[in-house]
Design a protein around this motif. Sequence first.
Motif, PDB file in Angstrom:
ATOM      1  N   LEU A  13       0.814  -1.207   0.000  1.00  0.00           N
ATOM      2  CA  LEU A  13       0.000   0.000   0.000  1.00  0.00           C
ATOM      3  C   LEU A  13       0.851   1.263   0.000  1.00  0.00           C
ATOM      4  N   GLY A  14       1.776   1.332   0.932  1.00  0.00           N
ATOM      5  CA  GLY A  14       2.526   2.576   1.135  1.00  0.00           C
ATOM      6  C   GLY A  14       3.550   2.878   0.072  1.00  0.00           C
ATOM      7  N   PHE A  15       3.995   1.872  -0.679  1.00  0.00           N
ATOM      8  CA  PHE A  15       4.967   2.146  -1.733  1.00  0.00           C
ATOM      9  C   PHE A  15       4.289   2.549  -3.025  1.00  0.00           C
ATOM     10  N   ALA A  16       3.118   1.984  -3.287  1.00  0.00           N
ATOM     11  CA  ALA A  16       2.414   2.295  -4.528  1.00  0.00           C
ATOM     12  C   ALA A  16       1.622   3.594  -4.429  1.00  0.00           C
ATOM     13  N   ALA A  17       1.054   3.876  -3.254  1.00  0.00           N
ATOM     14  CA  ALA A  17       0.191   5.057  -3.115  1.00  0.00           C
ATOM     15  C   ALA A  17       0.935   6.374  -3.365  1.00  0.00           C
ATOM     16  N   PRO A  18       2.123   6.608  -2.802  1.00  0.00           N
ATOM     17  CA  PRO A  18       2.817   7.866  -3.113  1.00  0.00           C
ATOM     18  C   PRO A  18       3.190   8.005  -4.574  1.00  0.00           C
ATOM     19  N   PHE A  19       3.584   6.908  -5.216  1.00  0.00           N
ATOM     20  CA  PHE A  19       3.953   6.992  -6.630  1.00  0.00           C
ATOM     21  C   PHE A  19       2.736   7.312  -7.493  1.00  0.00           C
ATOM     22  N   ALA A  20       1.613   6.648  -7.229  1.00  0.00           N
ATOM     23  CA  ALA A  20       0.399   6.940  -7.998  1.00  0.00           C
ATOM     24  C   ALA A  20      -0.060   8.375  -7.765  1.00  0.00           C
TER      25      ALA A  20
ATOM     26  N   VAL B 296      -0.987  17.409   0.140  1.00  0.00           N
ATOM     27  CA  VAL B 296      -0.441  16.067   0.295  1.00  0.00           C
ATOM     28  C   VAL B 296       0.558  16.008   1.448  1.00  0.00           C
ATOM     29  N   TYR B 297       1.322  17.083   1.632  1.00  0.00           N
ATOM     30  CA  TYR B 297       2.360  17.088   2.664  1.00  0.00           C
ATOM     31  C   TYR B 297       1.821  17.452   4.049  1.00  0.00           C
ATOM     32  N   LEU B 298       0.591  17.920   4.126  1.00  0.00           N
ATOM     33  CA  LEU B 298       0.037  18.375   5.398  1.00  0.00           C
ATOM     34  C   LEU B 298       0.065  17.303   6.483  1.00  0.00           C
ATOM     35  N   PRO B 299      -0.286  16.028   6.222  1.00  0.00           N
ATOM     36  CA  PRO B 299      -0.228  15.032   7.301  1.00  0.00           C
ATOM     37  C   PRO B 299       1.159  14.857   7.902  1.00  0.00           C
ATOM     38  N   VAL B 300       2.205  15.091   7.118  1.00  0.00           N
ATOM     39  CA  VAL B 300       3.559  14.946   7.660  1.00  0.00           C
ATOM     40  C   VAL B 300       3.847  16.017   8.705  1.00  0.00           C
TER      41      VAL B 300
ATOM     42  N   LEU C 137      -6.561  11.318  15.899  1.00  0.00           N
ATOM     43  CA  LEU C 137      -7.522  11.547  14.830  1.00  0.00           C
ATOM     44  C   LEU C 137      -7.980  10.230  14.234  1.00  0.00           C
ATOM     45  N   TRP C 138      -7.067   9.332  13.946  1.00  0.00           N
ATOM     46  CA  TRP C 138      -7.442   8.048  13.359  1.00  0.00           C
ATOM     47  C   TRP C 138      -8.113   7.133  14.370  1.00  0.00           C
ATOM     48  N   ARG C 139      -7.855   7.322  15.640  1.00  0.00           N
ATOM     49  CA  ARG C 139      -8.597   6.545  16.641  1.00  0.00           C
ATOM     50  C   ARG C 139     -10.086   6.879  16.574  1.00  0.00           C
ATOM     51  N   TRP C 140     -10.392   8.157  16.335  1.00  0.00           N
ATOM     52  CA  TRP C 140     -11.794   8.523  16.162  1.00  0.00           C
ATOM     53  C   TRP C 140     -12.354   7.944  14.862  1.00  0.00           C
ATOM     54  N   PHE C 141     -11.533   7.923  13.797  1.00  0.00           N
ATOM     55  CA  PHE C 141     -11.986   7.299  12.549  1.00  0.00           C
ATOM     56  C   PHE C 141     -12.370   5.840  12.774  1.00  0.00           C
ATOM     57  N   TYR C 142     -11.566   5.135  13.590  1.00  0.00           N
ATOM     58  CA  TYR C 142     -11.775   3.704  13.806  1.00  0.00           C
ATOM     59  C   TYR C 142     -12.723   3.395  14.952  1.00  0.00           C
TER      60      TYR C 142
ATOM     61  N   LEU D 248      -3.474  -0.261  11.038  1.00  0.00           N
ATOM     62  CA  LEU D 248      -2.239   0.460  11.370  1.00  0.00           C
ATOM     63  C   LEU D 248      -1.474   0.855  10.117  1.00  0.00           C
ATOM     64  N   VAL D 249      -1.491  -0.004   9.110  1.00  0.00           N
ATOM     65  CA  VAL D 249      -0.792   0.316   7.863  1.00  0.00           C
ATOM     66  C   VAL D 249      -1.443   1.506   7.174  1.00  0.00           C
ATOM     67  N   LEU D 250      -2.758   1.582   7.203  1.00  0.00           N
ATOM     68  CA  LEU D 250      -3.451   2.725   6.607  1.00  0.00           C
ATOM     69  C   LEU D 250      -3.066   4.023   7.300  1.00  0.00           C
ATOM     70  N   VAL D 251      -2.979   3.984   8.614  1.00  0.00           N
ATOM     71  CA  VAL D 251      -2.572   5.181   9.363  1.00  0.00           C
ATOM     72  C   VAL D 251      -1.157   5.583   8.989  1.00  0.00           C
ATOM     73  N   SER D 252      -0.248   4.627   8.976  1.00  0.00           N
ATOM     74  CA  SER D 252       1.153   4.925   8.663  1.00  0.00           C
ATOM     75  C   SER D 252       1.315   5.454   7.249  1.00  0.00           C
ATOM     76  N   THR D 253       0.573   4.873   6.298  1.00  0.00           N
ATOM     77  CA  THR D 253       0.667   5.331   4.905  1.00  0.00           C
ATOM     78  C   THR D 253       0.173   6.764   4.775  1.00  0.00           C
ATOM     79  N   TRP D 254      -0.968   7.062   5.371  1.00  0.00           N
ATOM     80  CA  TRP D 254      -1.523   8.417   5.287  1.00  0.00           C
ATOM     81  C   TRP D 254      -0.602   9.441   5.955  1.00  0.00           C
ATOM     82  N   ALA D 255       0.022   9.067   7.053  1.00  0.00           N
ATOM     83  CA  ALA D 255       0.823  10.020   7.810  1.00  0.00           C
ATOM     84  C   ALA D 255       2.187  10.277   7.189  1.00  0.00           C
ATOM     85  N   ASN D 256       2.716   9.336   6.401  1.00  0.00           N
ATOM     86  CA  ASN D 256       4.104   9.449   5.941  1.00  0.00           C
ATOM     87  C   ASN D 256       4.266   9.540   4.430  1.00  0.00           C
ATOM     88  N   MET D 257       3.193   9.459   3.662  1.00  0.00           N
ATOM     89  CA  MET D 257       3.343   9.424   2.215  1.00  0.00           C
ATOM     90  C   MET D 257       3.666  10.789   1.616  1.00  0.00           C
TER      91      MET D 257
END
Length: 315
Positions: free
Chosen positions: A108-115, A134-138, A148-153, A185-194
């Motif tokens: 997920l995290g390697f393909a999403a930033p490239f796309a 795009v850079y705002l989550p970082v 924030l994602w705890r509330w999402f989940y 957890l992977v979704l959170v990490s991808t969104w936060a670091n992509m």
Amino acid sequence: MAAPTLTRPRRRAATAHRPDPVPPTGRRRRRLRDNLLAYAFLAAALVCFALFSWYPIVRGLLLGFQQVTFSEPATWVGVENYRRLFDDPLFATAWQNTGYFTLLALVLGFAAPFATAVVLNEFRHARGYLRMTVYLPVMLPPIVTMLLWRWFYDPGPGLFNSALEIVHLPPQQWLESESLAMLSLVLVSTWANMGTTTLIYLAALGSVPGELYEAAELDGASVRQRLLHVTLPQMRFVLAITLLLQVLGTMQVFVEPFVLTGGGPDDATVTVLLLLYRYAFVYNDFGMASAMSTLLFLVLGAFAALYLRLTRGRD
């Protein structure tokens, strides 16, 4: 009237106004002063690295062979900490969970930033605004992102379950389910670091010569063919480096399981660094924690060396 002369008037010596040349001793003193200043700056950097980087590494290696607690002085135990590590059933579980997290993050995290970078590169207007978005989550603090994602989940009024309810799908126990917790957890990490990786890809896409795309279009290449035969080959070096950095980063995941799941449910999200944290600050066993960090360092170092050797040979 004076007769004209056939000879040109002599010019004044140009050296009359030149400063006196610097004597050899003065040049040597100036060179010595410049070298001493450069060495002083270099020494300051070396001292900082020694105190805050090299010394902790050496100290951590030594602690892996000692029994260290808050209440007792350190005692030398040899490889006993490593034997206890391999006897701990959570040791293998932590490595399996970390490998699973890394695999999902690569998918997920390697393909999403490239796309995302490929799509943003096609925009001709509002590029700066889109890149900032795009850079705002970082730029958000990690604890803010986790809350924030705890509330999402949230299994009750959370955003994701509310969206599922709108489309008449059953709610999910995102962080309480063994099958969904790691993916969450992977979704959170991808969104936060992509964001950072996306900007790197955007810079690499901007360096691809436009003549290659024009030639491909003249040859009748489709968008997919231009992507496979022009974009990817031109970005292979950047892709190789980001892949290595992502593997090294995801193998050290800690904040997401620590804040969102605490390692649960049933140790399904216990990672290497989370287990290391428990050894040090829950079980008060810094020797075991140092041994764990040494093993992680060796594994990541071996992977990086092997990966660089293979990619170098391919190039």
